[in-house]
Design an enzyme around this catalytic site. Structure first.
Site, mmCIF file in Angstrom:
data_model
loop_
_atom_site.group_PDB
_atom_site.id
_atom_site.type_symbol
_atom_site.label_atom_id
_atom_site.label_comp_id
_atom_site.label_asym_id
_atom_site.label_seq_id
_atom_site.Cartn_x
_atom_site.Cartn_y
_atom_site.Cartn_z
ATOM 1 N N GLU A 37 0.822 -1.210 0.000
ATOM 2 C CA GLU A 37 0.000 0.000 0.000
ATOM 3 C C GLU A 37 0.854 1.257 0.000
ATOM 4 O OE1 GLU A 37 -2.962 0.175 -0.702
ATOM 5 O OE2 GLU A 37 -3.723 -1.852 -0.365
ATOM 6 N N TYR A 120 -5.893 6.716 4.099
ATOM 7 C CA TYR A 120 -6.104 5.642 3.138
ATOM 8 C C TYR A 120 -5.364 4.363 3.545
ATOM 9 C CZ TYR A 120 -5.364 2.459 -0.600
ATOM 10 O OH TYR A 120 -5.281 1.299 -1.300
ATOM 11 N N ASP A 138 -9.711 6.087 -1.756
ATOM 12 C CA ASP A 138 -8.593 6.529 -2.589
ATOM 13 C C ASP A 138 -9.160 7.306 -3.772
ATOM 14 O OD1 ASP A 138 -9.699 4.586 -4.189
ATOM 15 O OD2 ASP A 138 -7.770 3.994 -5.017
#
Length: 290
Positions: A37, A120, A138
């Site tokens: 991520e 996020y 996102d």
DNA sequence: TACCCGTGGCC
DNA sequence: TGGCCAAGGGT
């Protein structure tokens, strides 16, 4: 748009169209999810899908990355961009070792307290690995919701209110909510794209507020445009770091001078890199951190 | 809030 | 071809 309808539309579509990506394989660790991520922050999936495999092969745990020499971390980061992410990732690994016995935390507030992890990324880890129920917002999710739910052609600038708006679209069930989030992201990446949405292939076509309104052009506020890259300090920083990654010795300033015609801008770039901890100035030379 | 932070690919 | 865009975060 009703949350259960959204799930009913998205779940079958996602099951059929989901891409096979390393971080979606069974048994992918929480640490792997966190690393992926962070790599995916403003960096395309195509570039991360190979980089993540090499990275985790080398540093499979937070403890492994915490112990690595920082110059090796920056070299391994290579050209993924925004190298401060690599620094913060190693800082996060060290924080996980020191505060959490080397175990990636599962709750959002604790994840948020780690360096380089924001709204996020914290929720992405909590949802995609730990299967909790949180809004994961996102750029893809914001765009899909702006179109299908709000009826606008695009999302405006990101706002914290987006979290609550998306939360209202999630089914009550943790697992179904996670499916909605990943499917919204995948839909935004593959179908409801920024430039040329493929509405004919969209599972939300019949329910889309934007399509129902005739796909009006977006007139609202837009996110500020990114400054030009050519000639920018960012370009100089990138040039300096690229040169330092290529060698394993400090580079004298005289040698760096050949990399950029504007000596003043070069000095400022080196100073800002040093302030960020990306380089160390040692006498008359510059090197990557140990 | 607006701006800063890399790099590559797209039309 | 140059601006836009890409699983954002920090300040």
């Amino acid at each position: 748009m009703d949350a259960d309808l959204l799930h009913a539309r998205l779940a079958p579509w996602y099951a059929e169209h989901r891409r096979d990506l390393p971080w979606r394989e069974p048994g992918f660790t929480a640490w792997g999810t966190l690393v992926s991520e962070i790599m995916l922050q403003q960096t395309q999936v195509a570039r991360v899908r190979t980089a993540i495999v090499e990275w985790l092969g080398r540093w499979p745990t937070p403890a492994a990355l915490a112990d690595a020499p920082t110059h090796e971390v920056l070299r391994a980061w290579g050209t993924l961009g925004y190298p401060r992410r690599a620094l913060r990732l190693q800082d996060a690994a060290r924080a996980i070792v020191e505060r959490h016995d080397g175990v990636v935390p599962s709750d959002v507030p604790t994840l948020l307290a780690l360096p380089g992890i924001g709204d996020y990324t914290a929720r992405a880890v909590a949802v995609f690995h730990f299967r909790q129920r949180h809004p994961v917002v996102d750029t893809n999710v914001r765009r899909v919701v702006a179109r299908a739910v709000v009826g606008q052609g695009d999302a405006g600038p990101a706002a914290r209110a987006d979290l609550a708006r998306v939360e209202a679209l999630l089914p009550a069930d943790d697992d179904e909510a996670g499916t909605v989030s990943i499917a919204l992201m995948e839909l935004g990446a593959l179908v409801c794209t920024a430039r040329t949405p493929r509405c004919d292939a969209c599972p939300l076509l019949a329910d889309c507020a934007w399509v129902a309104a005739g796909r009006p052009a977006y007139e609202g506020r837009r996110a500020p445009r990114q400054a030009a890259f050519a000639g920018s300090d960012r370009q100089v920083r990138g040039t300096v770091l690229r040169a330092l990654r290529a060698v394993d010795v400090p580079l004298p300033r005289a040698e760096l001078a050949g990399l950029w015609p504007d000596a003043g801008q070069l000095d400022r770039a080196v100073a800002s890199l040093a302030a960020d901890g990306l380089v160390v100035v040692e006498g008359d030379a510059v090197r990557l951190p140990h």
